[in-house]
Design an enzyme around this catalytic site. Structure first.
Site, PDB file in Angstrom:
ATOM      1  N   GLY A 108       0.646  -1.309  -0.339  1.00 45.78           N
ATOM      2  CA  GLY A 108       0.180  -0.017  -0.239  1.00 45.78           C
ATOM      3  C   GLY A 108       0.796   0.967  -0.107  1.00 45.78           C
ATOM      4  O   GLY A 108       1.738   1.408   0.627  1.00 45.78           O
TER       5      GLY A 108
ATOM      6  N   GLY B 279       2.937   3.987   1.301  1.00 44.71           N
ATOM      7  CA  GLY B 279       3.321   4.193   2.788  1.00 44.71           C
ATOM      8  C   GLY B 279       3.703   5.935   2.520  1.00 44.71           C
ATOM      9  O   GLY B 279       3.733   6.083   4.232  1.00 44.71           O
TER      10      GLY B 279
ATOM     11  N   LYS C 184       4.560  12.232  -2.968  1.00 45.89           N
ATOM     12  CA  LYS C 184       5.532  11.193  -2.782  1.00 45.89           C
ATOM     13  C   LYS C 184       6.099  11.683  -2.019  1.00 45.89           C
ATOM     14  O   LYS C 184       7.029  12.516  -1.847  1.00 45.89           O
ATOM     15  CB  LYS C 184       6.025  10.710  -3.789  1.00 45.89           C
ATOM     16  CG  LYS C 184       6.159   9.393  -3.726  1.00 45.89           C
ATOM     17  CD  LYS C 184       7.096   8.791  -4.903  1.00 45.89           C
ATOM     18  CE  LYS C 184       8.334   7.124  -4.412  1.00 45.89           C
ATOM     19  NZ  LYS C 184       8.812   7.035  -5.634  1.00 45.89           N
TER      20      LYS C 184
ATOM     21  N   GLY D  88       7.125   7.402   6.672  1.00 44.04           N
ATOM     22  CA  GLY D  88       5.986   8.845   5.257  1.00 44.04           C
ATOM     23  C   GLY D  88       6.172   9.548   4.608  1.00 44.04           C
ATOM     24  O   GLY D  88       6.131  10.614   3.533  1.00 44.04           O
TER      25      GLY D  88
ATOM     26  N   ASP E 226       4.877  -4.923  -7.417  1.00 38.46           N
ATOM     27  CA  ASP E 226       4.101  -3.527  -6.946  1.00 38.46           C
ATOM     28  C   ASP E 226       4.367  -2.415  -7.834  1.00 38.46           C
ATOM     29  O   ASP E 226       3.939  -1.714  -7.902  1.00 38.46           O
ATOM     30  CB  ASP E 226       4.167  -3.558  -5.802  1.00 38.46           C
ATOM     31  CG  ASP E 226       5.735  -4.590  -4.750  1.00 38.46           C
ATOM     32  OD1 ASP E 226       5.751  -4.313  -5.197  1.00 38.46           O
ATOM     33  OD2 ASP E 226       5.464  -2.593  -4.246  1.00 38.46           O
ATOM     34  N   ASN E 227       5.181  -2.619  -8.608  1.00 37.43           N
ATOM     35  CA  ASN E 227       6.076  -1.448  -8.879  1.00 37.43           C
ATOM     36  C   ASN E 227       5.535  -1.935 -10.634  1.00 37.43           C
ATOM     37  O   ASN E 227       6.936  -1.806 -11.497  1.00 37.43           O
ATOM     38  CB  ASN E 227       7.597  -1.569  -8.639  1.00 37.43           C
ATOM     39  CG  ASN E 227       7.723  -1.194  -7.634  1.00 37.43           C
ATOM     40  OD1 ASN E 227       6.752  -0.420  -6.980  1.00 37.43           O
ATOM     41  ND2 ASN E 227       8.592  -1.262  -7.194  1.00 37.43           N
TER      42      ASN E 227
ATOM     43  N   ASP F   6       8.101   4.217 -10.697  1.00 38.53           N
ATOM     44  CA  ASP F   6       9.226   3.768  -9.335  1.00 38.53           C
ATOM     45  C   ASP F   6      10.359   3.484  -9.379  1.00 38.53           C
ATOM     46  O   ASP F   6      11.674   2.636  -9.580  1.00 38.53           O
ATOM     47  CB  ASP F   6       8.882   2.305  -8.501  1.00 38.53           C
ATOM     48  CG  ASP F   6       8.529   2.412  -6.518  1.00 38.53           C
ATOM     49  OD1 ASP F   6       9.859   3.069  -6.899  1.00 38.53           O
ATOM     50  OD2 ASP F   6       7.812   2.119  -6.318  1.00 38.53           O
TER      51      ASP F   6
HETATM   52  P1  AMP Z   1       9.511   0.505  -3.131  1.00 42.02           P
HETATM   53  O1  AMP Z   1      10.765   0.024  -2.849  1.00 42.02           O
HETATM   54  O2  AMP Z   1       9.214   2.173  -3.438  1.00 42.02           O
HETATM   55  O3  AMP Z   1       8.818  -0.193  -4.269  1.00 42.02           O
HETATM   56  O4  AMP Z   1       8.135   0.753  -2.098  1.00 42.02           O
HETATM   57  C1  AMP Z   1       7.599  -0.242  -1.444  1.00 42.02           C
HETATM   58  C2  AMP Z   1       6.330  -0.146  -0.193  1.00 42.02           C
HETATM   59  O5  AMP Z   1       7.399   0.506   0.908  1.00 42.02           O
HETATM   60  C3  AMP Z   1       4.924   0.680  -0.837  1.00 42.02           C
HETATM   61  O6  AMP Z   1       4.246   0.333   0.105  1.00 42.02           O
HETATM   62  C4  AMP Z   1       6.045   2.113  -0.819  1.00 42.02           C
HETATM   63  O7  AMP Z   1       4.636   3.047  -0.173  1.00 42.02           O
HETATM   64  C5  AMP Z   1       6.678   2.266   1.385  1.00 42.02           C
HETATM   65  N1  AMP Z   1       7.726   2.899   1.254  1.00 42.02           N
HETATM   66  C6  AMP Z   1       8.593   3.389   0.842  1.00 42.02           C
HETATM   67  N2  AMP Z   1       9.935   4.262   2.367  1.00 42.02           N
HETATM   68  C7  AMP Z   1       8.188   4.035   2.687  1.00 42.02           C
HETATM   69  C8  AMP Z   1       8.778   4.779   3.836  1.00 42.02           C
HETATM   70  N3  AMP Z   1       9.330   6.164   3.668  1.00 42.02           N
HETATM   71  N4  AMP Z   1       7.767   6.186   4.632  1.00 42.02           N
HETATM   72  C9  AMP Z   1       6.565   4.223   4.733  1.00 42.02           C
HETATM   73  N5  AMP Z   1       6.469   3.263   4.159  1.00 42.02           N
HETATM   74  C10 AMP Z   1       7.336   3.853   2.915  1.00 42.02           C
HETATM   75 MG    MG Z   2       6.806   0.888  -5.308  1.00 39.24          MG
END
Ligand code: AMP
Ligand code: MG
Length: 489
Positions: free
Chosen positions: A93, A95, A116, A129, A255-256, A265
Site C-alpha cells: 500500500g 506508505g 510522494k 512516510g 507492486d512496481n 518507481d
Molecule cells: P518501493 O520499494 O518504493 O516500491 O516501496 C515499497 C513499499 O514501501 C511501498 O508500499 C511504499 O509505500 C513503502 N515505503 C517506502 N518508503 C517508505 C517510507 N519512507 N515510509 C513509509 N512507507 C514507505
Molecule cells: Mg513501489
C-alpha cells in the site's frame, strides 16, 4: 486577486473515480502538512499539457505540492496493494504517498496526481512516510529522461523541499515529488484483492480497469482475457524499450508493475554503461534477480502473477482458464522478442527483416561485452561511423562484423542517408549517465545549485537531437568502482 480566482486560474480539474471502488482498495488520507515548503522543480510543459496554468502559479500552489493545502476538487487517499518483493508476497500500500485525485486534461485525458513523500498513512508500517530530496530529484530526472526517450512512464510535475529533515543513514533534507500517472493500478492491486477481497471486489476492480484503460476491448464474454492480453502486450513493448536503451529498473516487484504499461518507481534504477547482460546496480539485489538480462523474464513472471488473479474471470473452468492464460504468456515471449528485434534493427539502420539479423545483433552484443564497450556510445559511433579510441573498433573481430553489417545494409532498398536517419532516431546521443546524475544531485542537494540539473534536463529532453551541446555529455568516466544504487530513499 482573491483566493478563489487564483484557485480557478491554476486549472485543477479533478474528477475522482477511484473512490467509487470498494472501500477495501483505499483509505481516505490527507497529506500531512510540512514546516516550510519551497518549490525547487516545476515541469512547465507537463503542467500545460495537464491544463494547469503555470503563469498563475503562486504560493498557494506550492502549498498544494507540499500537501499543506488541498486543491479544489481533490479527494486524497492512500491506495492499498500487495506485491511480490524479490519473490516474496506481502501486503504493502501507499506508505508515503497520497493520490490527490484524477486531473482531466483539456484533451479529455485522465491522469492521477500523486504526492510522494507526503507523510504517514495506514500502510506506512515502520516507515516515516517521507522522502529525501536527492531521490526525489533523481526520480524527476530519470522519469523525464525516459519520457523523452519515448518510453511510457509516470512523469514528474514538481518537487518541493519541506523544510524538515528525514532520518536515513544521516539527516537529509525532506522533499515531496508530485507524480503524474495514467493510473497507479498495479499488478499488486489485483493481488491484494485476490488475496483479501471478495469476488465482487475483484469484479469492480476489473471492470474499473477495463473502463479506464482498455475501453476498446471492454465488451463481450472474453473481455477479461482481452484485458490480460492488452496488459501483457504493453509490458512486452515497454520492457523491450528498456532493453534497447540499457535501462535497468532494479526493483521489478509486482507492486512496481503498472497495468497502464507505464514505467514506475525510480528507486534503484540506473542505465547500463558498458554492455553486460548481468548488470545490476541495486545494493540489495545480491542474486541479480533484476539484472538487465533478466528483465524480460521477470516481466513474464510478474504477468503470470497477474494472470492468477484473473483466472476465475477468464473461465469458470479453472483448467481452461489456465490454458488460455498460458497461451497469452507464451505470446508475451514472442511479442517481446519481436519488439526487441525490430528495435535493434532500427538501431542498426535496418528497415526490413533479414533472416540472420538476430545473429548479427547478438554477435555485436557479444563483442561489446568482450571489449567492455559502452552500450549507448557504441550505437552512437555506428550511427556516425566514428570509430576512434575504442578497443572494440580496432579489433579484427569488429572489422569482420562491420563488413557483414555493411553487406546486410546493401540488401536494403532504402538509401544510405535514410538508414543513418533511422539510426539517429533510435540511438540516443545522451542517457542519464550515473556520474552526471550524481553531479547534478550533489550540486542541488549540497549547494542548493539547481543549474547543473537544469542543464542536464535540457540535454536529456531531446535525446535524439545529436547536437554539439550533447557531445560533452557522452563521456564515460574510467571505471574504478561499480556504481551502486540504494533503496533507502
Ligand atoms: P518501493 O520499494 O518504493 O516500491 O516501496 C515499497 C513499499 O514501501 C511501498 O508500499 C511504499 O509505500 C513503502 N515505503 C517506502 N518508503 C517508505 C517510507 N519512507 N515510509 C513509509 N512507507 C514507505
Ligand atoms: Mg513501489
Amino acid at each position: 486577486m482573491s483566493h478563489h480566482d487564483q484557485r480557478e486560474n491554476t486549472g485543477w480539474n479533478f474528477e475522482n473515480t477511484y473512490i467509487t471502488l470498494p472501500e477495501k482498495l483505499f483509505t481516505m488520507q490527507k497529506p500531512i502538512p510540512v514546516h516550510s515548503p519551497q518549490l525547487v522543480m516545476f515541469n512547465e510543459p507537463l503542467a500545460k499539457s495537464l491544463g494547469l496554468n503555470p503563469e498563475s502559479l503562486g504560493s498557494k500552489d506550492v502549498a498544494v505540492f507540499a500537501g499543506n493545502e488541498l486543491p479544489d476538487g481533490s479527494s486524497p487517499l492512500a491506495q492499498a496493494y500487495a506485491g511480490h518483493q524479490f519473490g516474496h508476497f506481502t501486503m504493502l500500500g501507499d506508505g508515503r504517498a497520497v493520490l490527490l485525485g484524477e486531473q482531466i486534461t483539456p484533451g479529455d485525458e485522465r491522469f492521477d496526481i500523486q504526492l510522494k513523500g507526503s507523510g504517514r498513512t495506514p500502510y506506512s508500517r515502520g516507515g516515516d512516510g517521507r522522502a529525501s530530496l536527492g531521490p526525489m530529484l533523481r526520480e524527476y530526472i530519470i522519469s523525464e529522461a525516459m519520457h523523452a526517450l519515448r518510453i511510457p512512464t509516470t512523469r514528474s510535475l514538481a518537487v518541493v523541499t519541506t523544510g524538515e529533515t528525514v532520518l536515513r543513514e544521516t539527516q537529509l533534507p525532506g522533499a515531496i515529488l508530485t507524480r503524474v500517472a495514467a493510473s497507479h493500478l498495479r499488478v499488486g492491486t489485483f493481488q491484494y484483492v485476490a488475496n483479501w477481497g471478495t469476488e465482487a471486489d475483484m469484479e469492480s476492480l476489473v471492470d474499473y480497469t477495463l473502463h479506464r484503460h482498455f475501453p476498446k476491448v471492454n465488451h463481450g464474454e472474453n473481455r477479461y482475457l482481452a484485458l490480460f492480453r492488452e496488459v501483457v502486450k504493453q509490458q512486452a513493448s515497454v520492457i523491450a524499450k528498456w532493453q534497447l536503451v540499457g535501462f535497468v529498473h532494479g526493483v521489478m516487484n509486482t507492486d512496481n508493475m503498472t497495468i497502464s504499461g507505464e514505467t514506475i518507481d525510480y528507486g534503484p534504477c540506473a542505465f547500463m554503461d558498458h554492455y553486460d547482460e548481468n548488470t545490476v546496480f541495486s545494493s540489495i539485489d545480491r542474486e541479480g534477480r533484476y539484472s538487465y538480462g533478466n528483465q524480460p523474464g521477470i516481466g513474464q513472471w510478474n504477468l503470470a502473477r497477474f494472470a492468477e488473479t484473473l483466472l476465475p474471470f477468464i473461465n469458470s473452468d479453472e483448467e481452461k482458464a489456465i490454458e488460455s492464460a498460458k497461451e497469452v504468456l507464451t505470446e508475451y515471449a514472442k511479442w517481446y522478442h519481436e519488439n526487441w528485434l525490430n528495435g535493434m534493427r532500427a538501431k542498426l539502420g535496418l528497415f526490413d527483416e533479414g533472416e540472420d539479423d538476430q545473429s548479427l545483433i547478438e554477435e555485436l552484443l557479444q563483442l561489446m561485452k568482450q571489449f567492455e564497450a559502452d552500450f549507448t556510445n557504441t550505437f552512437r559511433s555506428l550511427t556516425f561511423e566514428d570509430f576512434e579510441d575504442n578497443n572494440l573498433f580496432h579489433s579484427s573481430d569488429f572489422k569482420y562484423w562491420y563488413k557483414k553489417w555493411n553487406q546486410r545494409k546493401e540488401r536494403e532498398e532504402q538509401s544510405k542517408s535514410d538508414s543513418v536517419e533511422l539510426m539517429k532516431n533510435h540511438n540516443p546521443a545522451v542517457i542519464p549517465r550515473n556520474h552526471q546524475v550524481e553531479e547534478a544531485l550533489q550540486a542541488a542537494v549540497e549547494r542548493n545549485d539547481y543549474s547543473v540539473m537544469e542543464r542536464l534536463l535540457d540535454v536529456l529532453s531531446n535525446p535524439y537531437a545529436h547536437t554539439k551541446e550533447q557531445e560533452q555529455y557522452t563521456t564515460v568516466p574510467k571505471r574504478n568502482r561499480p556504481y551502486i544504487t540504494y533503496c533507502g530513499t
